[in-house]
Design an enzyme around this catalytic site. Structure first.
Site, PDB file in Angstrom:
ATOM      1  N   LYS A 172       0.769  -1.167  -0.014  1.00 31.61           N
ATOM      2  CA  LYS A 172      -0.148   0.045  -0.029  1.00 31.61           C
ATOM      3  C   LYS A 172       0.718   0.823  -0.129  1.00 31.61           C
ATOM      4  O   LYS A 172       1.439   1.115   1.218  1.00 31.61           O
ATOM      5  CB  LYS A 172      -0.832   0.091   1.022  1.00 31.61           C
ATOM      6  CG  LYS A 172      -2.123   0.772   1.077  1.00 31.61           C
ATOM      7  CD  LYS A 172      -2.595   1.226   2.250  1.00 31.61           C
ATOM      8  CE  LYS A 172      -1.587   2.663   2.770  1.00 31.61           C
ATOM      9  NZ  LYS A 172      -1.445   3.728   2.354  1.00 31.61           N
ATOM     10  N   GLU A 245       9.163   1.068  10.885  1.00 31.78           N
ATOM     11  CA  GLU A 245      10.399   1.862  11.135  1.00 31.78           C
ATOM     12  C   GLU A 245       9.987   3.972  10.953  1.00 31.78           C
ATOM     13  O   GLU A 245       8.804   3.270  10.230  1.00 31.78           O
ATOM     14  CB  GLU A 245      11.097   1.455   9.632  1.00 31.78           C
ATOM     15  CG  GLU A 245      11.474  -0.048   9.341  1.00 31.78           C
ATOM     16  CD  GLU A 245      12.924  -0.092  10.106  1.00 31.78           C
ATOM     17  OE1 GLU A 245      13.119   0.731  10.623  1.00 31.78           O
ATOM     18  OE2 GLU A 245      12.947  -1.649   9.794  1.00 31.78           O
ATOM     19  N   CYS A 279      14.764   9.942   6.474  1.00 37.61           N
ATOM     20  CA  CYS A 279      14.294   9.629   8.215  1.00 37.61           C
ATOM     21  C   CYS A 279      16.062   9.377   8.896  1.00 37.61           C
ATOM     22  O   CYS A 279      15.305  10.378  10.433  1.00 37.61           O
ATOM     23  CB  CYS A 279      14.186   8.138   8.239  1.00 37.61           C
ATOM     24  SG  CYS A 279      14.347   6.938   7.513  1.00 37.61           S
ATOM     25  N   GLU A 376      10.905  16.654  14.449  1.00 40.47           N
ATOM     26  CA  GLU A 376      11.911  16.499  13.650  1.00 40.47           C
ATOM     27  C   GLU A 376      11.390  17.085  12.316  1.00 40.47           C
ATOM     28  O   GLU A 376      10.221  16.921  11.762  1.00 40.47           O
ATOM     29  CB  GLU A 376      11.391  14.979  13.164  1.00 40.47           C
ATOM     30  CG  GLU A 376      12.206  14.088  11.662  1.00 40.47           C
ATOM     31  CD  GLU A 376      11.185  12.901  11.812  1.00 40.47           C
ATOM     32  OE1 GLU A 376      10.477  12.466  11.828  1.00 40.47           O
ATOM     33  OE2 GLU A 376      11.870  11.953  10.147  1.00 40.47           O
TER      34      GLU A 376
HETATM   35  P1  NAD Z   1       3.150   9.047   7.710  1.00 36.19           P
HETATM   36  O1  NAD Z   1       3.052   8.425   9.171  1.00 36.19           O
HETATM   37  O2  NAD Z   1       1.699   9.507   7.524  1.00 36.19           O
HETATM   38  O3  NAD Z   1       2.314   7.393   6.411  1.00 36.19           O
HETATM   39  C1  NAD Z   1       2.908   6.619   6.469  1.00 36.19           C
HETATM   40  C2  NAD Z   1       2.144   5.559   5.819  1.00 36.19           C
HETATM   41  O4  NAD Z   1       0.891   5.096   6.851  1.00 36.19           O
HETATM   42  C3  NAD Z   1       1.096   6.089   4.339  1.00 36.19           C
HETATM   43  O5  NAD Z   1       1.018   4.856   3.402  1.00 36.19           O
HETATM   44  C4  NAD Z   1      -0.310   6.122   5.612  1.00 36.19           C
HETATM   45  O6  NAD Z   1      -0.985   6.704   3.970  1.00 36.19           O
HETATM   46  C5  NAD Z   1       0.293   4.733   5.985  1.00 36.19           C
HETATM   47  N1  NAD Z   1      -1.377   5.434   7.180  1.00 36.19           N
HETATM   48  C6  NAD Z   1      -1.505   6.551   8.175  1.00 36.19           C
HETATM   49  N2  NAD Z   1      -2.075   6.170   8.896  1.00 36.19           N
HETATM   50  C7  NAD Z   1      -2.646   5.056   8.432  1.00 36.19           C
HETATM   51  C8  NAD Z   1      -2.953   4.528  10.157  1.00 36.19           C
HETATM   52  N3  NAD Z   1      -3.740   4.491  10.764  1.00 36.19           N
HETATM   53  N4  NAD Z   1      -2.985   3.128   9.444  1.00 36.19           N
HETATM   54  C9  NAD Z   1      -2.395   2.207   8.599  1.00 36.19           C
HETATM   55  N5  NAD Z   1      -1.608   3.151   7.779  1.00 36.19           N
HETATM   56  C10 NAD Z   1      -1.752   4.279   7.545  1.00 36.19           C
HETATM   57  O7  NAD Z   1       4.167   8.598   7.499  1.00 36.19           O
HETATM   58  P2  NAD Z   1       4.754   9.308   6.087  1.00 36.19           P
HETATM   59  O8  NAD Z   1       4.272  11.649   6.163  1.00 36.19           O
HETATM   60  O9  NAD Z   1       4.403   9.333   4.325  1.00 36.19           O
HETATM   61  O10 NAD Z   1       5.940   9.579   6.252  1.00 36.19           O
HETATM   62  C11 NAD Z   1       7.529  10.435   7.347  1.00 36.19           C
HETATM   63  C12 NAD Z   1       8.233   9.925   7.804  1.00 36.19           C
HETATM   64  O11 NAD Z   1       8.136   8.401   8.283  1.00 36.19           O
HETATM   65  C13 NAD Z   1       8.987  10.633   8.787  1.00 36.19           C
HETATM   66  O12 NAD Z   1       8.320  10.362  10.608  1.00 36.19           O
HETATM   67  C14 NAD Z   1      10.699   9.707   8.886  1.00 36.19           C
HETATM   68  O13 NAD Z   1      10.913  10.060   9.440  1.00 36.19           O
HETATM   69  C15 NAD Z   1       9.218   8.529   9.113  1.00 36.19           C
HETATM   70  N6  NAD Z   1      10.137   7.358   8.121  1.00 36.19           N
HETATM   71  C16 NAD Z   1      10.967   6.321   8.522  1.00 36.19           C
HETATM   72  C17 NAD Z   1      11.911   6.034   8.196  1.00 36.19           C
HETATM   73  C18 NAD Z   1      12.444   4.074   8.470  1.00 36.19           C
HETATM   74  O14 NAD Z   1      12.915   3.900   8.418  1.00 36.19           O
HETATM   75  N7  NAD Z   1      12.562   4.503   9.844  1.00 36.19           N
HETATM   76  C19 NAD Z   1      11.609   5.601   6.522  1.00 36.19           C
HETATM   77  C20 NAD Z   1      10.939   6.673   6.249  1.00 36.19           C
HETATM   78  C21 NAD Z   1      10.265   7.636   6.791  1.00 36.19           C
END
Ligand code: NAD
Length: 473
Positions: A172, A245, A279, A376
């Protein structure tokens, strides 16, 4: 066969399907709509889960050799289409073409390298009357929830370990960046049996539908810590396996003995690449007070030269941030520089533009409690902080709920190791930051995650632990 990147479909059971209602993402460099993509419903997810469960019966029993062959074909398919996918990635994510090509190459490397690993099968006891073996078995249908910053690499980083260990997977993508992931699904359909790799595009409700679905056995989630908490709570109801992650607020500590001219280009790149939407990149930079002024001035001089613009323009290093939500968050954080009386050494304001552009900003020694240090940013707003005492800077570096990455920079490796050994993070680098390989487990401490991906340890995250007792009659 080349990919058409003008029309987009879900990939369910190796069939390209669409939905009654559709939606679209936005090109962040122009704020213009990208093409329509499916808006999946609960019924679409049910069909994918049923296909995934059906496929699991056979796929889980295929040999590692057979899975390696399919993964090698998948890597070849990405390689053949890497230019067109990089172009599409820039169009949907905003990152410069060179960085998009780098992301594609990383995905190909992951797909080629992870299947060279082998999972251990240990004979614990082998006696006359009994043999005890410990081994790893696949879990079932996995759900991969992917963020918008590295949609290709992070999707492939879940697909490959999942299917290599005998699982099937439903990907997804983020609603902000569904395009390349849908095309990865099309390529996968040419390489894997039906139901092994499926991709569904949807709105904000599709992630929760997946975490709630009783037919999904494991969720591998990458995204923010706030969403990670919701994902874990939802998975708890059905005791789904879960890997998280999550976000980071990585400190990098520069000691007074570094070669300033040599480290500045690295420090600049590792703080501002992908418009700081990685991240595990440098998000708080601690510089020893003895070199602080020279370091700051040289970093400003270096970063000033980063060209900002659409990712398709020649020589651009800073593209737009990816979406309006992120742009709004960055505007708000940028506003705190003035309201908290902080001093920008570079940037500090956001001029009007066609896209979601944020100029590189370096904040000169803000208070440790200021928002630009504590939050962040996930946008090119970097706090540069002074330190003098080793214990104090380590305490400041660790004083956060995040624990994804951290680094120490020094020419004295004993000193650097002594300091690095005290940092609370899943990834600690000496004289580097943000480095990953498919062979090394990647994960976070504290609120930066649970479990890890990649390396043998990451592969085991896609498996159940099984102990097999064979009593001899
Ligand atoms: P986000 O948490 O808003 O969304 C991530 C994913 O989760 C998207 O596909 C979104 O549609 C989905 N999602 C949203 N709400 C959900 C729910 N209630 N249940 C299930 N899925 C849901 O994050 P983002 O804004 O897309 O990404 C940025 C964040 O991700 C930053 O905090 C960054 O540090 C982190 N990140 C972490 C890593 C890592 O490997 N640790 C890598 C990349 C990004």
């Amino acid at each position: 066969m080349t990919l058409d990147i003008t029309t987009f479909f879900n990939v369910i059971n190796n069939e390209l399907t669409t939905t009654v209602a559709t939606r679209h993402g936005i090109n962040p460099a122009t704020r213009q709509p990208n093409p329509e993509v499916p808006l999946s419903t609960a019924e679409d997810l049910d069909r994918a889960v049923a296909a995934g469960r059906q496929a699991f019966k056979k796929w889980s029993r295929t040999s590692y050799e057979e899975r390696r062959k399919a993964l090698s074909a998948f890597a070849d398919a990405m390689e053949e289409n890497k230019d067109v996918l990089a172009q599409l990635l820039t169009q949907e994510q905003g990152k410069p073409l060179t960085q998009a090509a780098f992301e594609l190459q990383a995905a190909i490397t992951w797909a080629r390298t992870l299947p060279t690993l082998t999972l251990p099968e240990d004979v614990i006891e082998d006696k006359e009357d009994c043999k005890i073996i410990h081994r790893y078995t696949p879990i079932g249908v996995g759900g991969a929830i992917v963020p918008w910053n590295f949609p290709v690499h992070l999707a492939v980083g879940k697909i490959v370990p999942a299917v290599y260990t005998g699982n099937t997977i439903i990907v997804k993508p983020s609603p902000f960046t569904p395009y390349c992931d849908l095309k990865l699904g099309e390529l996968a359909a040419r390489c894997f049996p039906p139901g092994v790799v499926q991709v569904l595009s949807g709105g904000d409700d599709l992630g929760p539908m997946m975490t709630e679905h009783p037919g999904v056995d494991k969720i591998s989630f990458t995204g923010s810590s706030a969403t990670g908490r919701r994902v874990m709570a939802s998975c708890a109801k059905s005791l789904k396996r879960v890997t998280l992650e999550l976000g980071g607020n990585d400190p990098a500590i520069f000691c007074d003995d570094v070669d300033i001219d040599a480290v500045i280009p690295k420090a600049g790149m590792l703080s501002f690449m992908c418009s700081s939407q990685i991240c595990m990149m440098i998000k708080r930079m601690y510089v020893h007070e003895k070199i602080y002024d020279e370091f700051r001035d040289k970093l400003v001089e270096h970063v000033k030269n980063f060209k900002m613009g659409a990712g398709t323009e020649e020589g651009v290093f800073l593209g737009p941030v990816q979406n309006s939500m992120q742009f709004g968050k960055a505007q708000n954080l940028m506003g705190s520089i003035a309201t908290e009386g902080l001093n920008p050494a570079l940037g500090g304001s956001i001029p009007d533009s066609e896209g979601y552009f944020i100029p590189a900003t370096i904040v000169d020694n803000p208070a440790e409690t200021s928002r630009v240090v504590q939050e962040e940013a996930f946008a090119p707003i970097l706090p540069l902080l002074k330190w003098s005492d080793e214990d104090d800077v380590i305490a400041r570096a660790n004083k956060t709920e995040s624990g994804l990455g951290a680094s120490v920079w020094s020419n004295d490796l004993d000193r650097a190791r002594r300091m690095a050994d005290q940092l609370e993070a899943g990834n600690v680098w000496v004289n580097a930051h943000c480095e990953v390989t498919p062979m090394t487990p990647f994960g976070g401490h504290k609120a930066s995650g649970i479990g890890c991906e990649w390396g043998v340890k990451g592969l085991t995250g896609w498996c159940n632990s099984q102990t097999l007792w064979v009593k001899k009659p």
